[in-house]
Scaffold this motif. Structure first.
Motif, PDB file in Angstrom:
ATOM      1  N   PRO A 191      -2.598  -1.105  -1.211  1.00  0.00           N
ATOM      2  CA  PRO A 191      -2.118  -0.187  -0.174  1.00  0.00           C
ATOM      3  C   PRO A 191      -3.247   0.486   0.600  1.00  0.00           C
ATOM      4  O   PRO A 191      -3.094   0.782   1.781  1.00  0.00           O
ATOM      5  CB  PRO A 191      -1.286   0.828  -0.951  1.00  0.00           C
ATOM      6  CG  PRO A 191      -1.707   0.689  -2.368  1.00  0.00           C
ATOM      7  CD  PRO A 191      -2.104  -0.728  -2.548  1.00  0.00           C
ATOM      8  N   GLN A 192      -4.390   0.712  -0.063  1.00  0.00           N
ATOM      9  CA  GLN A 192      -5.518   1.325   0.651  1.00  0.00           C
ATOM     10  C   GLN A 192      -6.055   0.398   1.735  1.00  0.00           C
ATOM     11  O   GLN A 192      -6.429   0.839   2.826  1.00  0.00           O
ATOM     12  CB  GLN A 192      -6.633   1.682  -0.335  1.00  0.00           C
ATOM     13  CG  GLN A 192      -6.227   2.652  -1.420  1.00  0.00           C
ATOM     14  CD  GLN A 192      -5.609   1.975  -2.636  1.00  0.00           C
ATOM     15  OE1 GLN A 192      -5.310   0.778  -2.613  1.00  0.00           O
ATOM     16  NE2 GLN A 192      -5.431   2.737  -3.700  1.00  0.00           N
ATOM     17  N   VAL A 193      -6.089  -0.910   1.431  1.00  0.00           N
ATOM     18  CA  VAL A 193      -6.532  -1.899   2.419  1.00  0.00           C
ATOM     19  C   VAL A 193      -5.516  -1.990   3.551  1.00  0.00           C
ATOM     20  O   VAL A 193      -5.883  -2.077   4.729  1.00  0.00           O
ATOM     21  CB  VAL A 193      -6.740  -3.270   1.756  1.00  0.00           C
ATOM     22  CG1 VAL A 193      -7.049  -4.345   2.805  1.00  0.00           C
ATOM     23  CG2 VAL A 193      -7.857  -3.203   0.722  1.00  0.00           C
ATOM     24  N   ALA A 194      -4.226  -1.968   3.201  1.00  0.00           N
ATOM     25  CA  ALA A 194      -3.185  -2.030   4.224  1.00  0.00           C
ATOM     26  C   ALA A 194      -3.261  -0.819   5.149  1.00  0.00           C
ATOM     27  O   ALA A 194      -3.118  -0.939   6.371  1.00  0.00           O
ATOM     28  CB  ALA A 194      -1.807  -2.101   3.569  1.00  0.00           C
ATOM     29  N   ALA A 195      -3.507   0.362   4.581  1.00  0.00           N
ATOM     30  CA  ALA A 195      -3.618   1.570   5.400  1.00  0.00           C
ATOM     31  C   ALA A 195      -4.842   1.500   6.306  1.00  0.00           C
ATOM     32  O   ALA A 195      -4.762   1.843   7.501  1.00  0.00           O
ATOM     33  CB  ALA A 195      -3.695   2.800   4.503  1.00  0.00           C
ATOM     34  N   ALA A 196      -5.982   1.042   5.769  1.00  0.00           N
ATOM     35  CA  ALA A 196      -7.184   0.907   6.594  1.00  0.00           C
ATOM     36  C   ALA A 196      -6.974  -0.131   7.683  1.00  0.00           C
ATOM     37  O   ALA A 196      -7.413   0.039   8.826  1.00  0.00           O
ATOM     38  CB  ALA A 196      -8.375   0.521   5.715  1.00  0.00           C
ATOM     39  N   GLY A 197      -6.287  -1.222   7.350  1.00  0.00           N
ATOM     40  CA  GLY A 197      -6.031  -2.274   8.325  1.00  0.00           C
ATOM     41  C   GLY A 197      -5.139  -1.814   9.461  1.00  0.00           C
ATOM     42  O   GLY A 197      -5.411  -2.088  10.638  1.00  0.00           O
ATOM     43  N   MET A 198      -4.076  -1.085   9.117  1.00  0.00           N
ATOM     44  CA  MET A 198      -3.170  -0.645  10.184  1.00  0.00           C
ATOM     45  C   MET A 198      -3.843   0.396  11.072  1.00  0.00           C
ATOM     46  O   MET A 198      -3.627   0.419  12.287  1.00  0.00           O
ATOM     47  CB  MET A 198      -1.864  -0.105   9.599  1.00  0.00           C
ATOM     48  CG  MET A 198      -1.946   1.252   8.971  1.00  0.00           C
ATOM     49  SD  MET A 198      -0.301   1.870   8.505  1.00  0.00           S
ATOM     50  CE  MET A 198      -0.772   3.426   7.736  1.00  0.00           C
TER      51      MET A 198
END
Length: 311
Positions: A191-198
């Motif tokens: 989820p941390q990667v998804a948040a950074a990506g978005m």
């Protein structure tokens, strides 16, 4: 204000989870005040660009520090771009614009409708999220609460304040659509990667868009504006996402949804203490109905009522 990768898991709400959820409610509740303060000097589009860009840098620093794998698939990065639009650009912009014309506490009350729209969107998209009688009742009561908070007179005598309230409600709908999109396209990602990506996708769109609409960004002259921008970018966005995912892992999405009930009291108190805001009684009545609807959606309040001994 919502998660990038929703979960359907329901876990026990421990004392630690309650403490961290309360802290998150305070952080997000104070974000509404910081946005209101920054709007006195910073245009809406520039404000949103600041929020997503600095939060993006902080989250990527965290991802690198943790050594998390960075996706390389063009499909994933395309999903990040759409997610940034749905979960950041649209709701952040609509809510910031609307908050120019209504109180911070009222904005936070409407923000609580995110969970209600999330249930409706999920019911329309996913077979395992169909509306039951209980959930339908919760949605109905919560929606009536939103209407009461807006005020029947505002709907009859439509003005800029009415439009601002509807813009904020539309922002919560965008959050709900984003949650459904994430469940389909971002499953399996940390989820941390998804948040950074978005936030990367949001920054790639928002920074040039703000430049085109508002012109080259100017340095704020008021130290309060600097502090407000730093707060809602670092604490209200980057750190809040990380804390939210900790709560999600500990307590599950059903419990994490309850944070939406902790945000308005903080925002209302800060708005009154710092800005001298006073809400109409209909706003409090609407929040009470909205809270009741969310508790019915959660389901445990009814279970407690059934298990209560007869009087």
């Amino acid at each position: 204000m919502t998660s990038a990768v929703p979960s359907t898991q329901t876990l026990r709400l421990s004392y630690r989870a309650w403490a961290e959820m309360t802290l998150l409610g305070v952080i997000w509740g104070a974000s509404f005040l910081s946005i209101k303060l920054a709007l006195s000097e910073v245009p809406v589009m520039t404000l949103v660009a600041h929020r997503v860009f600095w939060a993006c840098l902080l989250l990527w620093a965290y991802v690198i520090w943790r050594g998390l794998a960075v996706p390389r698939s063009p499909r994933i990065w395309g999903a990040f771009l759409v997610m940034g639009l749905l979960n950041n650009i649209i709701p952040f912009s609509l809510m910031a614009w609307g908050q120019q014309f209504i109180e911070t506490g009222l904005t936070s009350i409407f923000n609580a409708a995110t969970a209600v729209f999330g249930v409706l969107v999920a019911a329309m998209v996913f077979r395992d999220e169909r509306l039951t009688l209980r959930r339908g009742l919760g949605v109905t009561i919560a929606f009536f609460g939103v209407v009461v908070a807006i005020g029947f007179e505002s709907l009859a005598d439509f003005d800029i304040r009415s439009l601002a309230q509807l813009a904020i409600v539309a922002g919560t709908l965008s959050y709900a659509v984003a949650a459904a999109w994430a469940r389909v396209h971002l499953v399996g990602l940390p989820p941390q990667v998804a948040a950074a990506g978005m936030l990367t996708g949001a920054s790639l769109v928002m920074v040039p868009l703000a430049w085109m609409i508002d012109g080259a960004p100017k340095m704020p002259t008021d130290p309060v504006t600097f502090a407000a921008i730093g707060y809602f970018a670092a604490f209200g966005t980057a750190i809040a996402y990380l804390l939210y995912y900790r709560i999600l892992a500990m307590a599950g999405s059903g419990n994490a949804m309850l944070v939406t009930l902790l945000i308005p009291p903080v925002a209302i108190l800060l708005g009154a203490a710092v800005l001298g805001e006073r809400l109409d009684p209909s706003a409090f009545a609407g929040f009470a109905l909205l809270a009741a609807g969310l508790l019915i959606l959660d389901g445990r309040a009814l279970q407690i009522f059934r298990k209560s001994p007869p009087i």
